[in-house]
Design a protein around this motif. Sequence first.
Motif, PDB file in Angstrom:
ATOM      1  N   VAL A 153       0.822  -1.402  -0.166  1.00 23.29           N
ATOM      2  CA  VAL A 153       0.027   0.007  -0.166  1.00 23.29           C
ATOM      3  C   VAL A 153       0.732   1.313   0.121  1.00 23.29           C
ATOM      4  N   LYS A 154       2.010   1.169   0.793  1.00 21.98           N
ATOM      5  CA  LYS A 154       2.698   2.571   0.970  1.00 21.98           C
ATOM      6  C   LYS A 154       3.471   2.721  -0.640  1.00 21.98           C
ATOM      7  N   SER A 155       3.595   1.495  -1.345  1.00 25.75           N
ATOM      8  CA  SER A 155       4.371   1.883  -2.592  1.00 25.75           C
ATOM      9  C   SER A 155       3.362   2.214  -3.835  1.00 25.75           C
ATOM     10  N   MET A 156       1.956   2.391  -3.460  1.00 27.16           N
ATOM     11  CA  MET A 156       1.030   2.630  -4.465  1.00 27.16           C
ATOM     12  C   MET A 156       1.103   3.979  -4.777  1.00 27.16           C
ATOM     13  N   ALA A 157       0.366   4.640  -5.953  1.00 28.74           N
ATOM     14  CA  ALA A 157       0.282   5.943  -5.968  1.00 28.74           C
ATOM     15  C   ALA A 157      -0.517   6.671  -5.273  1.00 28.74           C
ATOM     16  N   PRO A 158      -0.667   8.189  -5.259  1.00 28.71           N
ATOM     17  CA  PRO A 158      -1.396   8.732  -4.158  1.00 28.71           C
ATOM     18  C   PRO A 158      -2.931   8.411  -4.237  1.00 28.71           C
ATOM     19  N   ARG A 159      -3.608   8.414  -3.428  1.00 33.00           N
ATOM     20  CA  ARG A 159      -5.148   8.093  -3.212  1.00 33.00           C
ATOM     21  C   ARG A 159      -5.206   6.714  -3.943  1.00 33.00           C
ATOM     22  N   PRO A 160      -4.784   5.742  -3.263  1.00 34.58           N
ATOM     23  CA  PRO A 160      -4.867   4.295  -4.073  1.00 34.58           C
ATOM     24  C   PRO A 160      -6.241   3.603  -3.566  1.00 34.58           C
ATOM     25  N   LEU A 213      -8.460   0.546  -2.816  1.00 38.25           N
ATOM     26  CA  LEU A 213      -8.428  -1.014  -2.528  1.00 38.25           C
ATOM     27  C   LEU A 213      -9.751  -1.776  -2.322  1.00 38.25           C
ATOM     28  N   PHE A 214      -9.647  -2.725  -3.049  1.00 38.55           N
ATOM     29  CA  PHE A 214     -11.014  -3.440  -2.726  1.00 38.55           C
ATOM     30  C   PHE A 214     -10.668  -4.810  -1.923  1.00 38.55           C
ATOM     31  N   ALA A 215     -10.746  -4.705  -0.705  1.00 38.10           N
ATOM     32  CA  ALA A 215     -10.176  -5.991   0.081  1.00 38.10           C
ATOM     33  C   ALA A 215     -11.656  -6.722   0.370  1.00 38.10           C
ATOM     34  N   MET A 216     -11.884  -7.826  -0.313  1.00 35.36           N
ATOM     35  CA  MET A 216     -13.378  -8.357  -0.414  1.00 35.36           C
ATOM     36  C   MET A 216     -13.328  -9.847   0.305  1.00 35.36           C
ATOM     37  N   ALA A 217     -12.251 -10.243   0.740  1.00 36.70           N
ATOM     38  CA  ALA A 217     -12.332 -11.410   1.855  1.00 36.70           C
ATOM     39  C   ALA A 217     -13.207 -11.020   2.902  1.00 36.70           C
ATOM     40  N   ASN A 218     -14.163 -12.117   3.301  1.00 33.36           N
ATOM     41  CA  ASN A 218     -15.034 -11.896   4.376  1.00 33.36           C
ATOM     42  C   ASN A 218     -15.192 -13.156   5.297  1.00 33.36           C
ATOM     43  N   PRO A 219     -15.012 -13.366   6.447  1.00 29.59           N
ATOM     44  CA  PRO A 219     -15.319 -12.083   7.216  1.00 29.59           C
ATOM     45  C   PRO A 219     -14.064 -11.375   7.464  1.00 29.59           C
ATOM     46  N   ASP A 220     -12.867 -11.652   7.366  1.00 31.61           N
ATOM     47  CA  ASP A 220     -11.491 -11.105   7.240  1.00 31.61           C
ATOM     48  C   ASP A 220     -11.011 -10.499   6.190  1.00 31.61           C
ATOM     49  N   PRO A 221     -10.980  -9.450   5.812  1.00 32.59           N
ATOM     50  CA  PRO A 221     -10.268  -8.760   4.644  1.00 32.59           C
ATOM     51  C   PRO A 221      -9.063  -9.080   4.564  1.00 32.59           C
ATOM     52  N   ILE A 273      -6.546  -6.833   4.005  1.00 26.34           N
ATOM     53  CA  ILE A 273      -6.147  -5.727   4.787  1.00 26.34           C
ATOM     54  C   ILE A 273      -7.231  -4.839   5.515  1.00 26.34           C
ATOM     55  N   THR A 274      -7.269  -4.526   6.664  1.00 18.98           N
ATOM     56  CA  THR A 274      -8.169  -3.961   7.373  1.00 18.98           C
ATOM     57  C   THR A 274      -8.163  -2.484   6.774  1.00 18.98           C
ATOM     58  N   PRO A 275      -9.311  -1.676   6.870  1.00 23.69           N
ATOM     59  CA  PRO A 275      -9.238  -0.259   6.771  1.00 23.69           C
ATOM     60  C   PRO A 275      -8.260   0.517   7.764  1.00 23.69           C
ATOM     61  N   GLU A 276      -8.276   0.072   8.960  1.00 24.17           N
ATOM     62  CA  GLU A 276      -7.177   0.634   9.887  1.00 24.17           C
ATOM     63  C   GLU A 276      -5.896   0.483   9.235  1.00 24.17           C
ATOM     64  N   ALA A 277      -5.522  -0.612   8.887  1.00 20.76           N
ATOM     65  CA  ALA A 277      -3.987  -0.790   8.682  1.00 20.76           C
ATOM     66  C   ALA A 277      -3.868  -0.098   7.216  1.00 20.76           C
ATOM     67  N   ALA A 278      -4.715   0.083   6.421  1.00 23.58           N
ATOM     68  CA  ALA A 278      -4.678   0.532   5.126  1.00 23.58           C
ATOM     69  C   ALA A 278      -4.357   2.201   5.423  1.00 23.58           C
ATOM     70  N   LYS A 279      -5.259   2.621   6.146  1.00 27.72           N
ATOM     71  CA  LYS A 279      -5.070   4.143   6.491  1.00 27.72           C
ATOM     72  C   LYS A 279      -3.615   4.543   7.295  1.00 27.72           C
ATOM     73  N   VAL A 288      -5.886   6.619   1.415  1.00 26.56           N
ATOM     74  CA  VAL A 288      -6.467   5.469   0.672  1.00 26.56           C
ATOM     75  C   VAL A 288      -7.946   5.489   0.845  1.00 26.56           C
ATOM     76  N   ILE A 289      -8.429   5.160  -0.387  1.00 29.33           N
ATOM     77  CA  ILE A 289     -10.013   4.671  -0.475  1.00 29.33           C
ATOM     78  C   ILE A 289     -10.069   3.281  -0.597  1.00 29.33           C
ATOM     79  N   ILE A 290     -10.735   2.817   0.531  1.00 33.23           N
ATOM     80  CA  ILE A 290     -10.885   1.256   0.673  1.00 33.23           C
ATOM     81  C   ILE A 290     -12.360   0.828   0.841  1.00 33.23           C
ATOM     82  N   ALA A 291     -12.655  -0.241   0.408  1.00 32.01           N
ATOM     83  CA  ALA A 291     -13.839  -0.884   0.351  1.00 32.01           C
ATOM     84  C   ALA A 291     -13.732  -2.357   0.806  1.00 32.01           C
ATOM     85  N   THR A 292     -14.762  -2.803   1.426  1.00 33.70           N
ATOM     86  CA  THR A 292     -14.516  -4.308   2.057  1.00 33.70           C
ATOM     87  C   THR A 292     -16.070  -4.693   1.777  1.00 33.70           C
TER      88      THR A 292
END
Length: 478
Positions: free
Chosen positions: A1-8, A10-18, A20-26, A32-36
């Motif tokens: 995530v750190k290596s990605m371009a600005p405002r990356p 992420l669609f972390a779609m695994a359920n119930p445990d994505p 990467i969590t939004p907390e870790a991504a942010k 970051v814009i993240i959906a789960t």
Amino acid sequence: VKSMAPRPILFAMANPDPEITPEAAKAACPDVIIATGRSDYPNQINNVLGFPYLFRGALDVRARTINEEMKIAAARAIAALAREDVPDEVGAAYAGRKLRFGPDYIIPVPFDPRLIASIPVAVAKAAMASGVARRPIADLAGYAKTLSARLDPTASTLEAIAEKVRANPKRVVFAEGEEEKSIRAALAFLNAGYGTPVLIGREERIQETIQALGLHGAEALEVLNARLSDRNPAYIDALYARLQRKGILRRDAARMVNQERNIFAALMVALGDADAMVTGLTRSYSVALDQITRIIDPSPGELVFGKTLLIARGRTVFIADTAVHETPGPEIIAHITRQMAAKARRWGHEPRLALLSYSNFGNPQSAQAERVRDAVALLDKEGADFEYDGEMAADVALDPEMMKHYPFCRLKGPANVLIMPGLYSAAIGSKLMQKLGGGTVIGPVLTGLSKPAQIVPMDATVTDILHMALLAAHDALD
């Protein structure tokens, strides 16, 4: 995530445990814009957003297949809905979150009731355009309204009124134009094709709110600053002429016009610069009513009172008076009964009016119930072209089985108009239903004014304000 371009994204779609969590991504990338797939995080991607509505549209046109065009239409409808203003009721269902387009709201929430009126229509249209529909729908607008009515009990009740207003658009003043809810309701009024909304307030304040809310199209809203209006001299003259013998000096009239937005809005309506007005968010009902009735008189031969619509279990019931008369005498009760019969007919209902009490046809005897019995006697004496009877309790009025205990009752079925014995019972009953649920409540709707004006409760939602503005515009058709 750190290596990605600005405002990356992420669609972390695994359920119930994505993955990467939004907390870790942010933590790794704050923008970051993240959906789960999880409902406890923003931007939940859930197949309930697509499949039910995709199938609904496909089935309703009897599509031979579900093709790419239909899938793309569904996706675009979802994307477009995410950019629209979100009703307060949807936010309330999600712990009061402020849902507006941005990094934490890139897709509608799964239980947004607007989905059913947006996606199936887009799918059906795409199916017809791509040649796979075996039963095309000619009236897509009507189809959308039918879909809305499945989830929103007010939709079918108000649709006939809305159609009349769209055919004859009106200019409606939103007196508390600096309030966020007023601005959003005014934009919804404009987008619905009901007419021209006018916001009363300081333009810079209103534009700041529009920018903060990110409301698309709101820049087209008309704004009037009461203090700077070139109509003020005429408004001051009119107000002073009305109140000069009621202790008001001309300078008092000038101050009221410049500073009291309800006064200014009512004068706009009274002098023909607008067709109707709506207010109530920043003043108690009684204060707003007093300000309006300083300017706008009752219609000749009519009483001013409030009626409330209760929509529950597939039934629409009118309740009156829910706003004005504290302990009405027999003459006022009879007068309200006649006006309500006429109003119910105007709304497309053949009236059956029950004059309510806690007693049933003299059992038990009491002075309070006597007022209602005397009102029935007055109606009997004067004659009426509608069904009515009383005094009776609410359960008898609404339940055919209970009504069988009184075979002499003149109502041929459950009442659809309830005339209350006093403001205490009317206001308490309607507000209990509104807060505890079990039905949809609209009102009190002011009735009997010579010019249309409506007052919303101070806790009104944007939808409440929109409904009242629509009803005010409908009143202006008379």
